[in-house]
Design a protein around this motif. Sequence first.
Motif, PDB file in Angstrom:
ATOM      1  N   MET A   1       0.855  -1.133  -0.097  1.00 31.82           N
ATOM      2  CA  MET A   1       0.122   0.100  -0.063  1.00 31.82           C
ATOM      3  C   MET A   1       0.918   1.323  -0.111  1.00 31.82           C
ATOM      4  N   ILE A   2       1.925   1.098   0.519  1.00 37.66           N
ATOM      5  CA  ILE A   2       2.836   2.401   0.957  1.00 37.66           C
ATOM      6  C   ILE A   2       3.295   2.829  -0.702  1.00 37.66           C
ATOM      7  N   GLY A   3       3.695   1.877  -1.286  1.00 40.68           N
ATOM      8  CA  GLY A   3       4.191   1.817  -2.685  1.00 40.68           C
ATOM      9  C   GLY A   3       3.405   2.341  -3.366  1.00 40.68           C
ATOM     10  N   SER A   4       1.894   2.070  -3.340  1.00 40.79           N
ATOM     11  CA  SER A   4       0.786   2.734  -4.090  1.00 40.79           C
ATOM     12  C   SER A   4       0.741   3.883  -3.944  1.00 40.79           C
ATOM     13  N   ARG A   5       0.747   4.265  -2.707  1.00 38.80           N
ATOM     14  CA  ARG A   5       0.698   5.825  -2.281  1.00 38.80           C
ATOM     15  C   ARG A   5       1.865   6.782  -2.908  1.00 38.80           C
ATOM     16  N   SER A   6       2.966   5.895  -2.738  1.00 38.73           N
ATOM     17  CA  SER A   6       4.382   6.880  -3.442  1.00 38.73           C
ATOM     18  C   SER A   6       4.163   6.895  -5.015  1.00 38.73           C
ATOM     19  N   GLN A   7       3.765   5.979  -5.420  1.00 39.86           N
ATOM     20  CA  GLN A   7       3.370   6.036  -7.074  1.00 39.86           C
ATOM     21  C   GLN A   7       2.637   7.211  -7.160  1.00 39.86           C
ATOM     22  N   LEU A   8       1.517   7.227  -6.522  1.00 38.38           N
ATOM     23  CA  LEU A   8       0.368   8.440  -6.694  1.00 38.38           C
ATOM     24  C   LEU A   8       1.039   9.673  -6.543  1.00 38.38           C
ATOM     25  N   ILE A   9       1.471   9.839  -5.496  1.00 38.98           N
ATOM     26  CA  ILE A   9       2.168  11.155  -5.251  1.00 38.98           C
ATOM     27  C   ILE A   9       3.127  11.613  -6.325  1.00 38.98           C
ATOM     28  N   ARG A  10       3.854  10.423  -6.956  1.00 35.82           N
ATOM     29  CA  ARG A  10       5.035  10.819  -7.725  1.00 35.82           C
ATOM     30  C   ARG A  10       4.272  11.448  -8.934  1.00 35.82           C
ATOM     31  N   GLY A  11       3.509  10.372  -9.350  1.00 34.76           N
ATOM     32  CA  GLY A  11       2.711  10.545 -10.495  1.00 34.76           C
ATOM     33  C   GLY A  11       2.163  12.114 -10.666  1.00 34.76           C
ATOM     34  N   THR A  12       1.391  12.300  -9.406  1.00 35.88           N
ATOM     35  CA  THR A  12       0.929  13.814  -9.535  1.00 35.88           C
ATOM     36  C   THR A  12       1.721  14.862  -9.462  1.00 35.88           C
ATOM     37  N   ALA A  13       2.988  14.631  -8.629  1.00 36.22           N
ATOM     38  CA  ALA A  13       4.001  15.668  -8.972  1.00 36.22           C
ATOM     39  C   ALA A  13       4.420  15.949 -10.366  1.00 36.22           C
ATOM     40  N   ILE A  14       4.772  14.640 -10.909  1.00 33.39           N
ATOM     41  CA  ILE A  14       5.114  14.936 -12.475  1.00 33.39           C
ATOM     42  C   ILE A  14       4.176  15.863 -13.361  1.00 33.39           C
ATOM     43  N   LEU A  15       3.023  15.451 -12.899  1.00 39.57           N
ATOM     44  CA  LEU A  15       1.887  16.214 -13.989  1.00 39.57           C
ATOM     45  C   LEU A  15       1.879  17.620 -13.615  1.00 39.57           C
ATOM     46  N   ALA A  16       2.140  17.847 -12.051  1.00 34.14           N
ATOM     47  CA  ALA A  16       2.067  19.166 -11.742  1.00 34.14           C
ATOM     48  C   ALA A  16       3.293  20.015 -12.399  1.00 34.14           C
ATOM     49  N   ILE A  17       4.442  19.382 -12.555  1.00 37.46           N
ATOM     50  CA  ILE A  17       5.576  20.224 -12.957  1.00 37.46           C
ATOM     51  C   ILE A  17       5.428  20.385 -14.609  1.00 37.46           C
ATOM     52  N   ASP A  18       4.783  19.250 -15.385  1.00 35.49           N
ATOM     53  CA  ASP A  18       4.384  19.267 -16.519  1.00 35.49           C
ATOM     54  C   ASP A  18       3.657  20.360 -17.017  1.00 35.49           C
ATOM     55  N   ASP A  19       2.550  20.474 -16.297  1.00 35.73           N
ATOM     56  CA  ASP A  19       1.533  21.586 -16.408  1.00 35.73           C
ATOM     57  C   ASP A  19       1.961  22.892 -16.005  1.00 35.73           C
ATOM     58  N   GLY A  20       3.038  23.009 -15.457  1.00 35.90           N
ATOM     59  CA  GLY A  20       3.515  24.316 -15.032  1.00 35.90           C
ATOM     60  C   GLY A  20       2.786  24.810 -13.530  1.00 35.90           C
ATOM     61  N   SER A  21       1.895  24.127 -12.925  1.00 31.65           N
ATOM     62  CA  SER A  21       1.283  24.701 -11.914  1.00 31.65           C
ATOM     63  C   SER A  21       2.165  24.449 -10.566  1.00 31.65           C
ATOM     64  N   GLU A  22       2.791  23.191 -10.684  1.00 31.11           N
ATOM     65  CA  GLU A  22       3.759  22.937  -9.757  1.00 31.11           C
ATOM     66  C   GLU A  22       3.053  22.733  -8.195  1.00 31.11           C
ATOM     67  N   LYS A  23       1.880  22.453  -8.339  1.00 30.07           N
ATOM     68  CA  LYS A  23       0.882  22.194  -7.341  1.00 30.07           C
ATOM     69  C   LYS A  23       0.343  21.025  -7.046  1.00 30.07           C
ATOM     70  N   VAL A  24       0.110  20.162  -6.231  1.00 26.41           N
ATOM     71  CA  VAL A  24      -0.646  18.873  -6.075  1.00 26.41           C
ATOM     72  C   VAL A  24      -1.982  19.169  -5.715  1.00 26.41           C
ATOM     73  N   THR A  25      -2.812  18.679  -6.701  1.00 24.30           N
ATOM     74  CA  THR A  25      -4.167  19.054  -6.352  1.00 24.30           C
ATOM     75  C   THR A  25      -5.033  17.912  -6.326  1.00 24.30           C
ATOM     76  N   ARG A  26      -6.110  18.025  -5.841  1.00 24.19           N
ATOM     77  CA  ARG A  26      -7.278  16.804  -5.867  1.00 24.19           C
ATOM     78  C   ARG A  26      -7.494  16.485  -7.254  1.00 24.19           C
ATOM     79  N   ALA A  27      -7.789  17.474  -8.408  1.00 23.07           N
ATOM     80  CA  ALA A  27      -7.831  17.069  -9.570  1.00 23.07           C
ATOM     81  C   ALA A  27      -6.866  16.273 -10.139  1.00 23.07           C
ATOM     82  N   LEU A  28      -5.525  16.718  -9.933  1.00 24.15           N
ATOM     83  CA  LEU A  28      -4.267  15.979 -10.481  1.00 24.15           C
ATOM     84  C   LEU A  28      -4.313  14.544  -9.961  1.00 24.15           C
TER      85      LEU A  28
END
Length: 77
Positions: A1-28
């Motif tokens: 489960m911890i690995g799954s959470r880590s992947q979720l946060i990492r994936g969201t962080a990458i999306l936030a960097i890619d879209d330029g917002s650099e914010k982890v949001t519920r939508a991401l």
Amino acid sequence: MIGSRSQLIRGTAILAIDDGSEKVTRALLDDIPIDYAATSSTPPRRRAISCSAASRIRQLLTELGEHCQLAEGPTEC
């Protein structure tokens, strides 16, 4: 489960960097697919300990308590 959470946060962080917002949001967070193991597994059940094991644990804790009372200072326990 911890690995799954880590992947979720990492994936969201990458999306936030890619879209330029650099914010982890519920939508991401909602945009990241959750892996199968995180959605299908159930947490393991705790095993009950036997009466003899519980008795031995109580005995060891009692002995430890007696040892600590005889020790010169609390740092030795």
